[in-house]
Design a protein around this motif. Sequence first.
Motif, PDB file in Angstrom:
ATOM      1  N   GLU A  10       0.830  -1.214   0.000  1.00 33.22           N
ATOM      2  CA  GLU A  10       0.000   0.000   0.000  1.00 33.22           C
ATOM      3  C   GLU A  10       0.859   1.256   0.000  1.00 33.22           C
ATOM      4  O   GLU A  10       0.430   2.313  -0.492  1.00 33.22           O
ATOM      5  N   TRP A  11       2.077   1.144   0.495  1.00 34.70           N
ATOM      6  CA  TRP A  11       2.976   2.295   0.503  1.00 34.70           C
ATOM      7  C   TRP A  11       3.561   2.575  -0.874  1.00 34.70           C
ATOM      8  O   TRP A  11       3.917   3.712  -1.183  1.00 34.70           O
ATOM      9  N   LYS A  12       3.667   1.553  -1.698  1.00 34.42           N
ATOM     10  CA  LYS A  12       4.165   1.782  -3.055  1.00 34.42           C
ATOM     11  C   LYS A  12       3.235   2.733  -3.799  1.00 34.42           C
ATOM     12  O   LYS A  12       3.685   3.649  -4.502  1.00 34.42           O
ATOM     13  N   ALA A  13       1.946   2.550  -3.632  1.00 33.26           N
ATOM     14  CA  ALA A  13       0.978   3.446  -4.270  1.00 33.26           C
ATOM     15  C   ALA A  13       1.120   4.868  -3.737  1.00 33.26           C
ATOM     16  O   ALA A  13       0.989   5.848  -4.484  1.00 33.26           O
ATOM     17  N   ARG A  14       1.413   5.002  -2.450  1.00 35.27           N
ATOM     18  CA  ARG A  14       1.555   6.334  -1.867  1.00 35.27           C
ATOM     19  C   ARG A  14       2.816   7.032  -2.393  1.00 35.27           C
ATOM     20  O   ARG A  14       2.814   8.251  -2.605  1.00 35.27           O
ATOM     21  N   PHE A  15       3.876   6.274  -2.611  1.00 31.59           N
ATOM     22  CA  PHE A  15       5.085   6.884  -3.164  1.00 31.59           C
ATOM     23  C   PHE A  15       4.890   7.264  -4.628  1.00 31.59           C
ATOM     24  O   PHE A  15       5.455   8.265  -5.095  1.00 31.59           O
ATOM     25  N   ARG A  16       4.095   6.493  -5.346  1.00 31.75           N
ATOM     26  CA  ARG A  16       3.780   6.880  -6.722  1.00 31.75           C
ATOM     27  C   ARG A  16       2.976   8.176  -6.731  1.00 31.75           C
ATOM     28  O   ARG A  16       3.192   9.046  -7.581  1.00 31.75           O
ATOM     29  N   GLU A  17       2.063   8.312  -5.785  1.00 33.13           N
ATOM     30  CA  GLU A  17       1.299   9.546  -5.670  1.00 33.13           C
ATOM     31  C   GLU A  17       2.212  10.713  -5.283  1.00 33.13           C
ATOM     32  O   GLU A  17       2.035  11.834  -5.750  1.00 33.13           O
ATOM     33  N   LEU A  18       3.202  10.429  -4.439  1.00 32.32           N
ATOM     34  CA  LEU A  18       4.180  11.456  -4.072  1.00 32.32           C
ATOM     35  C   LEU A  18       4.883  11.994  -5.310  1.00 32.32           C
ATOM     36  O   LEU A  18       5.045  13.210  -5.477  1.00 32.32           O
ATOM     37  N   LEU A  19       5.298  11.089  -6.193  1.00 33.62           N
ATOM     38  CA  LEU A  19       5.977  11.520  -7.420  1.00 33.62           C
ATOM     39  C   LEU A  19       5.050  12.364  -8.286  1.00 33.62           C
ATOM     40  O   LEU A  19       5.479  13.377  -8.864  1.00 33.62           O
ATOM     41  N   GLN A  20       3.785  11.996  -8.370  1.00 33.46           N
ATOM     42  CA  GLN A  20       2.843  12.771  -9.163  1.00 33.46           C
ATOM     43  C   GLN A  20       2.655  14.175  -8.586  1.00 33.46           C
ATOM     44  O   GLN A  20       2.558  15.159  -9.331  1.00 33.46           O
ATOM     45  N   GLN A  21       2.624  14.276  -7.262  1.00 29.74           N
ATOM     46  CA  GLN A  21       2.515  15.596  -6.636  1.00 29.74           C
ATOM     47  C   GLN A  21       3.739  16.460  -6.958  1.00 29.74           C
ATOM     48  O   GLN A  21       3.619  17.662  -7.211  1.00 29.74           O
ATOM     49  N   ILE A  22       4.903  15.836  -6.941  1.00 23.67           N
ATOM     50  CA  ILE A  22       6.129  16.569  -7.268  1.00 23.67           C
ATOM     51  C   ILE A  22       6.079  17.064  -8.707  1.00 23.67           C
ATOM     52  O   ILE A  22       6.425  18.226  -8.995  1.00 23.67           O
ATOM     53  N   LYS A  23       5.646  16.220  -9.628  1.00 22.56           N
ATOM     54  CA  LYS A  23       5.540  16.620 -11.030  1.00 22.56           C
ATOM     55  C   LYS A  23       4.585  17.797 -11.179  1.00 22.56           C
ATOM     56  O   LYS A  23       4.849  18.725 -11.964  1.00 22.56           O
TER      57      LYS A  23
END
Length: 283
Positions: free
Chosen positions: A261-274
């Motif tokens: 479930e944390w992998k999805a959160r880190f992917r969302e983190l990258l999208q926020q950075i973009k």
Amino acid sequence: MIISIASGKGGTGKTTVATNLAVSVDDPVQFLDCDVEEPNAHLFLHPTIEETKTVNTPVPQIDLDACNQCKKCMDICRFRAIAVIGDMVLTFPELCHSCGGCMAICPESAITETDRELGALEIGHRDGIAFIHGRMRVGEAMAPPLIRLVRQAGATDGLTLIDAPPGTSCPVIAAMKDTDFVLLVTEPTPFGLHDLTLAVEAVKILKIPMGLVINRCDMGDDKVKAYAQREGLPILMEIPFDREIAQCYSRGEMFTLTLPEWKARFRELLQQIKTLIGKGAGE
């Protein structure tokens, strides 16, 4: 896109965030561990090292027979790496920043350059992650030259994650400079807040967009959040003080691989950075 993961102080979880982000994204990623004094990302990523390069930097070498002791080399050196005492010229290689000014200004062409070892670059990979880190020579005082070489050794396209050294001194600036985004990692403690404020001011000088990850977010107090709100610093992720996460860390594992479930959160983190990078470009 180049993202530098930094922190005002050591021990906040900067490398934990950087390595877990690296294994969470779908696209190929390049990981540069620029904490050359104590690189530790390899303990979690376990890359296969394919190439090791010794890294040198040029330092002055004086021909005393040709030198007329004019002191121009000493006067131009901002770092006091050359001293003229009587008919002797002393060099201090550990202080030299390899600018070449002394050699350029010498009227007698009495100065040439010789190499001084800084450390080594190790280059390898893990699955879709290209990995490069620097290992500074024991006793070496200056990290920035080696950090710059680590960055130069990387590719210029795709996603690059830089694990920066802790603190706010010259090595950190060398790791953060000319990046697209700085992801600051802190903890909600008085020490974390104090050093976060220093890091934020350093990033402001570099004029790079930034965001915040609060590690061990359910301990300490709310002063970090209040500071972030006052500064307009977006909090992009909060990681709790969790036993399972700590156990993964103690085994040298990345918790996103154990807790999907944390992998999805880190992917969302990258999208926020973009998104934040895009807003910065639009402004």
